[in-house]
Structures are given as C-alpha cells and as structure tokens.
Design a protein around this motif. Structure first.
Motif, PDB file in Angstrom:
ATOM      1  N   PRO B 108     -18.791 136.061  43.671  1.00 20.97           N
ATOM      2  CA  PRO B 108     -19.793 135.232  42.988  1.00 20.97           C
ATOM      3  C   PRO B 108     -20.829 136.087  42.267  1.00 20.97           C
ATOM      4  O   PRO B 108     -21.158 137.191  42.718  1.00 20.97           O
ATOM      5  CB  PRO B 108     -20.428 134.424  44.121  1.00 20.97           C
ATOM      6  CG  PRO B 108     -19.877 134.975  45.395  1.00 20.97           C
ATOM      7  CD  PRO B 108     -18.647 135.724  45.076  1.00 20.97           C
ATOM      8  N   ALA B 109     -21.321 135.580  41.173  1.00 16.69           N
ATOM      9  CA  ALA B 109     -22.181 136.367  40.294  1.00 16.69           C
ATOM     10  C   ALA B 109     -23.466 136.832  40.964  1.00 16.69           C
ATOM     11  O   ALA B 109     -23.961 137.918  40.667  1.00 16.69           O
ATOM     12  CB  ALA B 109     -22.495 135.569  39.030  1.00 16.69           C
ATOM     13  N   GLU B 110     -23.985 136.034  41.892  1.00 14.07           N
ATOM     14  CA  GLU B 110     -25.267 136.420  42.505  1.00 14.07           C
ATOM     15  C   GLU B 110     -25.122 137.673  43.358  1.00 14.07           C
ATOM     16  O   GLU B 110     -26.087 138.380  43.604  1.00 14.07           O
ATOM     17  CB  GLU B 110     -25.816 135.305  43.401  1.00 14.07           C
ATOM     18  CG  GLU B 110     -25.733 133.908  42.817  1.00 14.07           C
ATOM     19  CD  GLU B 110     -24.339 133.332  43.004  1.00 14.07           C
ATOM     20  OE1 GLU B 110     -23.800 133.419  44.114  1.00 14.07           O
ATOM     21  OE2 GLU B 110     -23.783 132.824  42.000  1.00 14.07           O
ATOM     22  N   GLN B 111     -23.894 137.903  43.818  1.00 16.30           N
ATOM     23  CA  GLN B 111     -23.694 139.039  44.712  1.00 16.30           C
ATOM     24  C   GLN B 111     -24.062 140.375  44.100  1.00 16.30           C
ATOM     25  O   GLN B 111     -24.412 141.307  44.819  1.00 16.30           O
ATOM     26  CB  GLN B 111     -22.249 139.081  45.202  1.00 16.30           C
ATOM     27  CG  GLN B 111     -22.104 138.542  46.598  1.00 16.30           C
ATOM     28  CD  GLN B 111     -20.708 138.751  47.162  1.00 16.30           C
ATOM     29  OE1 GLN B 111     -20.081 139.762  46.896  1.00 16.30           O
ATOM     30  NE2 GLN B 111     -20.259 137.783  47.930  1.00 16.30           N
ATOM     31  N   LEU B 112     -23.962 140.466  42.791  1.00 14.25           N
ATOM     32  CA  LEU B 112     -24.248 141.765  42.188  1.00 14.25           C
ATOM     33  C   LEU B 112     -25.711 142.140  42.390  1.00 14.25           C
ATOM     34  O   LEU B 112     -26.030 143.238  42.849  1.00 14.25           O
ATOM     35  CB  LEU B 112     -23.900 141.762  40.700  1.00 14.25           C
ATOM     36  CG  LEU B 112     -24.142 143.087  39.984  1.00 14.25           C
ATOM     37  CD1 LEU B 112     -23.397 144.232  40.655  1.00 14.25           C
ATOM     38  CD2 LEU B 112     -23.731 142.996  38.521  1.00 14.25           C
ATOM     39  N   ALA B 113     -26.589 141.193  42.071  1.00  9.24           N
ATOM     40  CA  ALA B 113     -28.009 141.466  42.255  1.00  9.24           C
ATOM     41  C   ALA B 113     -28.302 141.710  43.737  1.00  9.24           C
ATOM     42  O   ALA B 113     -29.046 142.638  44.097  1.00  9.24           O
ATOM     43  CB  ALA B 113     -28.839 140.300  41.733  1.00  9.24           C
ATOM     44  N   ASP B 114     -27.696 140.905  44.588  1.00  8.44           N
ATOM     45  CA  ASP B 114     -27.865 141.097  46.031  1.00  8.44           C
ATOM     46  C   ASP B 114     -27.478 142.501  46.444  1.00  8.44           C
ATOM     47  O   ASP B 114     -28.204 143.183  47.170  1.00  8.44           O
ATOM     48  CB  ASP B 114     -26.948 140.130  46.800  1.00  8.44           C
ATOM     49  CG  ASP B 114     -27.573 138.752  46.899  1.00  8.44           C
ATOM     50  OD1 ASP B 114     -28.704 138.582  46.385  1.00  8.44           O
ATOM     51  OD2 ASP B 114     -26.932 137.861  47.477  1.00  8.44           O
ATOM     52  N   ALA B 115     -26.305 142.894  45.962  1.00  8.12           N
ATOM     53  CA  ALA B 115     -25.784 144.203  46.338  1.00  8.12           C
ATOM     54  C   ALA B 115     -26.735 145.295  45.883  1.00  8.12           C
ATOM     55  O   ALA B 115     -26.998 146.260  46.611  1.00  8.12           O
ATOM     56  CB  ALA B 115     -24.410 144.412  45.732  1.00  8.12           C
ATOM     57  N   ILE B 116     -27.254 145.136  44.689  1.00 10.09           N
ATOM     58  CA  ILE B 116     -28.182 146.148  44.175  1.00 10.09           C
ATOM     59  C   ILE B 116     -29.396 146.266  45.079  1.00 10.09           C
ATOM     60  O   ILE B 116     -29.819 147.362  45.439  1.00 10.09           O
ATOM     61  CB  ILE B 116     -28.600 145.798  42.734  1.00 10.09           C
ATOM     62  CG1 ILE B 116     -27.412 146.023  41.791  1.00 10.09           C
ATOM     63  CG2 ILE B 116     -29.791 146.633  42.301  1.00 10.09           C
ATOM     64  CD1 ILE B 116     -27.669 145.619  40.368  1.00 10.09           C
ATOM     65  N   ARG B 117     -29.927 145.119  45.486  1.00  6.47           N
ATOM     66  CA  ARG B 117     -31.100 145.157  46.364  1.00  6.47           C
ATOM     67  C   ARG B 117     -30.748 145.777  47.706  1.00  6.47           C
ATOM     68  O   ARG B 117     -31.472 146.645  48.220  1.00  6.47           O
ATOM     69  CB  ARG B 117     -31.650 143.747  46.567  1.00  6.47           C
ATOM     70  CG  ARG B 117     -32.224 143.163  45.299  1.00  6.47           C
ATOM     71  CD  ARG B 117     -32.992 141.872  45.528  1.00  6.47           C
ATOM     72  NE  ARG B 117     -33.212 141.222  44.237  1.00  6.47           N
ATOM     73  CZ  ARG B 117     -32.466 140.236  43.768  1.00  6.47           C
ATOM     74  NH1 ARG B 117     -31.463 139.744  44.500  1.00  6.47           N
ATOM     75  NH2 ARG B 117     -32.722 139.727  42.578  1.00  6.47           N
ATOM     76  N   THR B 118     -29.644 145.337  48.262  1.00  8.53           N
ATOM     77  CA  THR B 118     -29.234 145.858  49.571  1.00  8.53           C
ATOM     78  C   THR B 118     -29.059 147.365  49.536  1.00  8.53           C
ATOM     79  O   THR B 118     -29.564 148.099  50.385  1.00  8.53           O
ATOM     80  CB  THR B 118     -27.894 145.225  49.996  1.00  8.53           C
ATOM     81  OG1 THR B 118     -28.054 143.814  50.010  1.00  8.53           O
ATOM     82  CG2 THR B 118     -27.474 145.723  51.363  1.00  8.53           C
ATOM     83  N   VAL B 119     -28.349 147.806  48.544  1.00 10.52           N
ATOM     84  CA  VAL B 119     -28.055 149.229  48.429  1.00 10.52           C
ATOM     85  C   VAL B 119     -29.327 150.027  48.164  1.00 10.52           C
ATOM     86  O   VAL B 119     -29.510 151.122  48.687  1.00 10.52           O
ATOM     87  CB  VAL B 119     -27.011 149.451  47.314  1.00 10.52           C
ATOM     88  CG1 VAL B 119     -27.001 150.887  46.862  1.00 10.52           C
ATOM     89  CG2 VAL B 119     -25.639 149.033  47.822  1.00 10.52           C
ATOM     90  N   HIS B 120     -30.184 149.455  47.376  1.00 13.28           N
ATOM     91  CA  HIS B 120     -31.442 150.144  47.070  1.00 13.28           C
ATOM     92  C   HIS B 120     -32.263 150.339  48.341  1.00 13.28           C
ATOM     93  O   HIS B 120     -32.943 151.340  48.522  1.00 13.28           O
ATOM     94  CB  HIS B 120     -32.237 149.335  46.047  1.00 13.28           C
ATOM     95  CG  HIS B 120     -33.523 149.987  45.652  1.00 13.28           C
ATOM     96  ND1 HIS B 120     -34.736 149.365  45.783  1.00 13.28           N
ATOM     97  CD2 HIS B 120     -33.783 151.223  45.149  1.00 13.28           C
ATOM     98  CE1 HIS B 120     -35.687 150.190  45.378  1.00 13.28           C
ATOM     99  NE2 HIS B 120     -35.134 151.324  44.977  1.00 13.28           N
ATOM    100  N   GLY B 122     -31.047 150.916  51.062  1.00 14.44           N
ATOM    101  CA  GLY B 122     -30.372 151.881  51.920  1.00 14.44           C
ATOM    102  C   GLY B 122     -29.157 151.315  52.628  1.00 14.44           C
ATOM    103  O   GLY B 122     -28.509 151.997  53.406  1.00 14.44           O
ATOM    104  N   GLY B 123     -28.873 150.048  52.385  1.00 16.94           N
ATOM    105  CA  GLY B 123     -27.744 149.419  53.053  1.00 16.94           C
ATOM    106  C   GLY B 123     -26.435 149.635  52.322  1.00 16.94           C
ATOM    107  O   GLY B 123     -26.372 150.346  51.330  1.00 16.94           O
ATOM    108  N   LYS B 124     -25.399 149.032  52.856  1.00 19.15           N
ATOM    109  CA  LYS B 124     -24.087 149.093  52.225  1.00 19.15           C
ATOM    110  C   LYS B 124     -23.591 147.678  51.972  1.00 19.15           C
ATOM    111  O   LYS B 124     -23.961 146.750  52.685  1.00 19.15           O
ATOM    112  CB  LYS B 124     -23.081 149.788  53.144  1.00 19.15           C
ATOM    113  CG  LYS B 124     -23.222 151.282  53.186  1.00 19.15           C
ATOM    114  CD  LYS B 124     -21.994 151.908  53.828  1.00 19.15           C
ATOM    115  CE  LYS B 124     -22.140 153.425  53.843  1.00 19.15           C
ATOM    116  NZ  LYS B 124     -20.930 154.085  54.332  1.00 19.15           N
ATOM    117  N   MET B 125     -22.749 147.536  50.963  1.00 19.72           N
ATOM    118  CA  MET B 125     -22.155 146.226  50.716  1.00 19.72           C
ATOM    119  C   MET B 125     -20.725 146.400  50.219  1.00 19.72           C
ATOM    120  O   MET B 125     -20.486 146.853  49.110  1.00 19.72           O
ATOM    121  CB  MET B 125     -22.991 145.468  49.689  1.00 19.72           C
ATOM    122  CG  MET B 125     -22.383 144.139  49.297  1.00 19.72           C
ATOM    123  SD  MET B 125     -23.627 142.851  49.033  1.00 19.72           S
ATOM    124  CE  MET B 125     -23.867 142.271  50.723  1.00 19.72           C
TER     125      MET B 125
END
Lengths: 201, 201
Positions: B108-120, B122-125
């Motif tokens: 889903p399209a929202e996941q990209l922004a989510d992933a960016i925040r998570t990774v930023h 320090g997390g992983k996705m």
DNA sequence: CAAACCGCATGACAATCGTCACCCCGAAGT
DNA sequence: ACTTCGGGGTGACGATTGTCATGCGGTTTG
C-alpha cells in the motif's frame, strides 16, 4: 472543469504515487483507482471518467483487454496506456483497441499530465521510441529462427537444440547465424536479448 | 526538522510519481532524484540525505550495489529498497549491504512514508512476504563472478567484458568457468539464467 | 616469520560457435 | 518439362568459449 481520471495499476505503491503525481495538477482530478482490469471496468462504467490511465500487465484482465472491453461497450473514455514495455507488438494491439495514448514508464514525469490533457482534447500521444518502431520494425525472423533463438537464449547448446527440434546441428547453427545477422547482433545471446526486447520471442 | 530523502529509480515517470507521493507528507522532503546508481551515489555524498529510497533494477549500478557502495564509505544514510521483485536472494544481499528497509511495489502506498519514518528512527521495515523466506539458498557467487556473469548474460563476449571491467580476457573466462561450475550450468548463458532467476544477479 | 589465501594473470587444449559456400529435393510457377 | 525457391543439410575454417594447471604479488593468520 477539471478532467476526471481513473487509474488502473496493479502495484499499489505505484498506483498511489501516480495518483499523487496527478493530484498536483489543478486541472486533473483522480476520481477512482483500481488494481486490476475488472475493477477498472466497473468503476469506469459507473463514474464515466474523461480519461483512463492503465498499466498493461495486471492480474486477471490486462490493460489491453480492458481497453478493448471499454471500446466494445462504446465507451467514451479515452485510454492511456502506461507501461514498462517498449514492445511494438503491444503498441499495435493497443492502437487496435482504440487507445489514444501510449507512454513508457521511463518517460519524464510531466508527460503523463500532458498526455492526459492532449488526449482529453481529442489528440493522441504515443511514446516517441515506439511511434516509428511500430512501422518500420516488423519481426524479421521466421518460425524456425524464432524457435532456435528462444532455446539458444535459455542456454541450450546447438546440439541440444537440434535434438529438441529434430534438426541437424549444422542447420541449427545456420538458423542462428541468419538470426544473428538479421538482428545485427554479434552472437546468439545478444540476438536473443534483442528479439526478446522487441517482443519477437 | 523534516526528513531529507533521496530517490533513485530508473523509470522517470515512477521516480516523479514517488517524489510526488512523498511531497504530500509534511515531515518528508525529497532533496534529490537520480535515475541510476552512479548519480545516486554522487548525490548522496554531496547532500547527505537522512534516508535513501532506491529501486533495485537500474542500468549501470543496481540498487544493491549502490547500497553496498554507500556502506563501504561508512555513510550514515539509511537505505530503503523498493522493488517489484520478491526474490529472497535480493533481500539477503540487501540486508548484507546494511539496508534498513525492503518494500515491494505492490505494498500500500502509505507504507513508503511509514517506512521512511521508521527507518529514520533507526528501525527496520521488511516486506512481510519476505521476512520469513530470507533463509532460502545461499548465493555462491562472489562479486567478480556476478559482474562477469551479468555482462555475459547480456551477450557480451569475453574480450568485451574484460575491457569493461579492466581485467584480462583469461581472467574473465576463469570467473565464468567458476560461476558455471558453482551453478551447475553447462555454459555462461544457462548460468546467467539460473542466477537471474534466483535473484543473484 | 612462514603458511595459507586471494585476486588476477598466462598458456595451452578441446569443445563449441559463427560463417560461408555449396548440395539435395520437393513444391510451385510458367 | 524446365526453372525457381524454400526448407533442410554438409563440410570446412577461424573465432570464441570452457577447463585446468600453474604462477605471482599482496593480505591475513597461526
């Protein structure tokens, strides 16, 4: 009045991204999204969008079938195909289905909005890489050459190909040599790559 | 402060669309775009983005090589791979290269922004389809073998490959022979096919 | 330090590939 | 009946490919 658009694309992330791209244009309104041809068809009938933007490769019903189905029902929507594949064969079928635009995914991003406007106005917009190619590059390969080339491209040796097709090894090499020449390649692998890329295999 | 992002993706239309998608988020700022790995590398060094979003399949330098190169230089940027291909081999190599996120284009399209925040943060996705499948079969190829095999699979002759990689022709043949052996293939073409299919190229 | 590796290179040999000139034969044309 | 043509085949020759043994300067590592 803004142009109403329906987008069909099976990769949700790309679908969302394309929608976002179009939302930035004030004169374009994305009224619906679909992740396969069938949904797209239903939505198109219900919402009567001005323009439909669709991918080709989708599960169930491809973009080409979808465009064709729309045409069958005498639908007014103008269709734009957006795809990765610069295959003249695809373009042919698209034009036969009454498609008004054919863009490649590696075209500049602004072209999509442009294409939508052009097509909405009644014009056509075909990716330049293909506009000419559709005409001049007919598949030069004959049946045997195609078969042989396909197997060669999978990594089979001449002798093995000969066995599979009940030909002599020499003949296989002759066909390959022909194909290599026709495609302007330097060897069987390159020839197979070129043919595949043009959609001839 | 907003998160600065660099996007690398060879299909301009998709590149633009992804950028548009991210522009909609107030806490994310797309600071640069590249259509190939080399450009991406230069831009990343110059601009020091917080997060890099990259496709895998790009001409010249793939997203995986790019991620690896970034890691080599001790770069702080966190990398998110976005790709069509759910190949375990890709994910493994990505993780080895220190990649923090791996998304599929049909997420889903929202996941990209989510992933960016998570990774930023320090997390992983990692795409759930792959999170488990990662420990499939090991890639037996080393770096050189991969490079050589990739070019061979495109139809380049040994001499040409040698020129491109600044190796001697004999060495190229040695690497190819190695790769062919490791993959249980009978020739370079078959080897390339096997490796590609496993996601090792 | 010496042993063990590693990346790259050489050289040689057999197998496979690419090319070309020419042959055979059965269908069509005329 | 006599050509023409197309699918298939042969043989030969040089180029490229696949394999293997061997060598050589750097790094690890015991």
């Amino acid at each position: 009045m803004s142009i109403s658009v329906l987008i069909a694309e099976d990769q949700s992330l790309i679908l969302g991204a394309l929608a976002a791209l179009l939302e930035m244009e004030q004169d374009i309104k994305v009224v619906a999204r679909a992740t396969n041809g069938k949904d797209a068809l239903q939505l198109a009938e219900k919402l009567q969008p001005d323009v439909v933007v669709t991918d080709i490769e989708m599960p169930g019903m491809t973009g080409l079938e979808f465009a064709d189905a729309l045409k069958q029902r005498g639908h007014a929507a103008r269709v734009i195909i957006v795809t990765t594949f610069a295959r003249p064969g695809y373009l042919r079928r698209a034009l036969d289905a009454g498609v008004r635009g054919y863009l490649l995914k590696d075209a500049p991003a602004e072209q999509l909005a442009d294409a939508i406007r052009t097509v909405h106005r009644g014009g056509k917009m075909i990716a330049p890489e293909l506009a000419t190619a559709a005409w001049d590059s007919e598949d030069p390969l004959n049946d045997r050459e195609r078969q042989v080339l396909r197997l060669a491209g999978e990594g089979f040796a001449s002798a093995e190909i000969a066995r599979q097709l009940f030909l002599s090894e020499g003949t296989v090499r002759n066909y390959l040599s022909e194909a290599i020449g026709k495609l302007g390649a330097n060897n069987r692998v390159e020839a197979a790559r070129i043919a595949r890329q043009k959609g001839w295999l």
